[in-house]
Design a protein around this motif. Structure first.
Motif, PDB file in Angstrom:
ATOM      1  N   THR A 194      -7.242  50.263 -17.993  1.00  0.00           N
ATOM      2  CA  THR A 194      -8.153  49.893 -19.071  1.00  0.00           C
ATOM      3  C   THR A 194      -7.373  49.744 -20.368  1.00  0.00           C
ATOM      4  O   THR A 194      -6.609  50.638 -20.756  1.00  0.00           O
ATOM      5  CB  THR A 194      -9.251  50.959 -19.248  1.00  0.00           C
TER       6      THR A 194
ATOM      7  N   GLY B 164     -11.926  42.145 -15.363  1.00  0.00           N
ATOM      8  CA  GLY B 164     -12.288  41.254 -16.456  1.00  0.00           C
ATOM      9  C   GLY B 164     -11.118  40.459 -17.004  1.00  0.00           C
ATOM     10  O   GLY B 164     -11.191  39.242 -17.143  1.00  0.00           O
ATOM     11  N   LEU B 165     -10.021  41.151 -17.340  1.00  0.00           N
ATOM     12  CA  LEU B 165      -8.792  40.462 -17.724  1.00  0.00           C
ATOM     13  C   LEU B 165      -7.964  40.305 -16.463  1.00  0.00           C
ATOM     14  O   LEU B 165      -7.273  41.229 -16.022  1.00  0.00           O
ATOM     15  CB  LEU B 165      -8.039  41.262 -18.790  1.00  0.00           C
TER      16      LEU B 165
ATOM     17  N   ARG C 239     -12.944  47.514 -25.281  1.00  0.00           N
ATOM     18  CA  ARG C 239     -12.446  48.078 -24.030  1.00  0.00           C
ATOM     19  C   ARG C 239     -12.434  46.990 -22.976  1.00  0.00           C
ATOM     20  O   ARG C 239     -13.425  46.303 -22.770  1.00  0.00           O
ATOM     21  CB  ARG C 239     -13.355  49.235 -23.601  1.00  0.00           C
ATOM     22  N   HIS C 240     -11.298  46.852 -22.271  1.00  0.00           N
ATOM     23  CA  HIS C 240     -11.145  45.776 -21.292  1.00  0.00           C
ATOM     24  C   HIS C 240     -10.552  46.334 -20.001  1.00  0.00           C
ATOM     25  O   HIS C 240      -9.500  46.987 -20.030  1.00  0.00           O
ATOM     26  CB  HIS C 240     -10.210  44.676 -21.809  1.00  0.00           C
TER      27      HIS C 240
ATOM     28  N   LEU D 130      -7.581  38.294 -26.713  1.00  0.00           N
ATOM     29  CA  LEU D 130      -8.344  39.527 -26.701  1.00  0.00           C
ATOM     30  C   LEU D 130      -9.321  39.594 -27.873  1.00  0.00           C
ATOM     31  O   LEU D 130      -9.048  39.079 -28.955  1.00  0.00           O
ATOM     32  CB  LEU D 130      -7.404  40.738 -26.802  1.00  0.00           C
TER      33      LEU D 130
ATOM     34  N   TYR E 181      -7.500  49.328 -24.427  1.00  0.00           N
ATOM     35  CA  TYR E 181      -8.328  49.604 -25.603  1.00  0.00           C
ATOM     36  C   TYR E 181      -7.654  48.945 -26.806  1.00  0.00           C
ATOM     37  O   TYR E 181      -6.473  49.191 -27.083  1.00  0.00           O
ATOM     38  CB  TYR E 181      -8.449  51.110 -25.845  1.00  0.00           C
TER      39      TYR E 181
ATOM     40  N   VAL F 143      -8.447  45.677 -16.688  1.00  0.00           N
ATOM     41  CA  VAL F 143      -7.338  44.761 -16.429  1.00  0.00           C
ATOM     42  C   VAL F 143      -6.906  44.915 -14.975  1.00  0.00           C
ATOM     43  O   VAL F 143      -6.711  46.040 -14.488  1.00  0.00           O
ATOM     44  CB  VAL F 143      -6.138  45.068 -17.349  1.00  0.00           C
TER      45      VAL F 143
END
Length: 246
Positions: free
Chosen positions: A54, A42-43, A34-35, A30, A56, A37
């Motif tokens: 999401t 994205g992840l 902000r990702h 990581l 954080y 999932v």
């Protein structure tokens, strides 16, 4: 100490528990921010909904929000990394040498493993000399090719076949010193290393019961990152005690 049979039963229960090593399905490094999932985000996860939520990640910590819900913080866990249950997963912020990653356990899995052992040998239950040292910074190699910083504070010394053997604990777990070692049984035992936790320390002695030597997490999953033995913990003789390779 627990009797060996009871100790082995606890060991198996820990491996197969929801936060054990057998249901890990992902480890994703990581960056702060902000990702998204999910299985299509994205992840990317290998299963579950297209959008799980999401993540954080900030210097202050990590949190996770399901769609339409407020973020929930990852919570500290004794002798482990911060975790948060987001069904059907248990999420964990796993940090190695300052680099964070999202580690994912699939709670729908119920994996099993058969542990094999050498026959119990009382000769490999050793009361060793236990010496405190001035703290020494060191680096240990990791199985993925990286290194990790550790602090050496003790050493254990015993005699075997007329030789003095010294083992250095590089980690501490649940208040116990952990020795990462390899001996001439490697191949029958997990080739990279085994772990052994010291028991019943006094000011000058500690018990090293090699009948309780175990395979490391990386013997069970590719999503664990395990330390390798420091040079002095690589032993030229056979220790026919403890777990065989799973």
């Amino acid at each position: 100490m627990l009797p060996l049979a009871a100790w082995r039963a606890e060991r198996l229960a820990a491996l197969t528990a929801p936060d054990g090593w057998l249901n890990l399905v992902a480890r994703i490094e990581l960056a702060p921010g902000r990702h998204l999932v999910g299985a299509a985000q994205g992840l990317r996860l290998p299963s579950g909904p297209d959008l799980l939520g999401t993540l954080y990640l900030t210097e202050a910590g990590a949190s996770f929000a399901r769609p339409g819900q407020a973020p929930q913080p990852f919570l500290p866990v004794p002798d482990a990394f911060p975790q948060l249950r987001v069904d059907p997963f248990l999420l964990e912020i796993h940090t190695v040498d300052g680099v964070p990653a999202l580690r994912v356990r699939d709670l729908t899995l119920a994996p099993q493993v058969a542990l094999r052992h050498y026959p119990e040998d009382p000769a490999w239950t050793i009361r060793a000399e236990w010496q405190s040292l001035a703290p020494q910074a060191a680096e240990v190699a990791m199985k993925d090719g990286s290194t990790a910083a550790v602090t050496i504070t003790h050493r254990a010394t015993f005699r075997h076949m007329g030789q003095t053997i010294t083992l250095m604990p590089t980690h501490w777990k649940v208040g116990k010193p952990m020795f990462v070692f390899r001996d001439a049984t490697a191949g029958e035992t997990y080739p990279a290393c085994r772990f052994l936790f010291g028991e019943d320390p006094s000011g000058t002695e500690i018990t090293l019961d090699f009948n309780r030597a175990i395979s490391p997490p990386c013997a069970f999953t590719d999503f664990a990152i395990c330390p390798l033995p420091p040079p002095g913990n690589i032993l030229p003789f056979r220790i026919e005690a403890g777990e065989l390779a799973p």
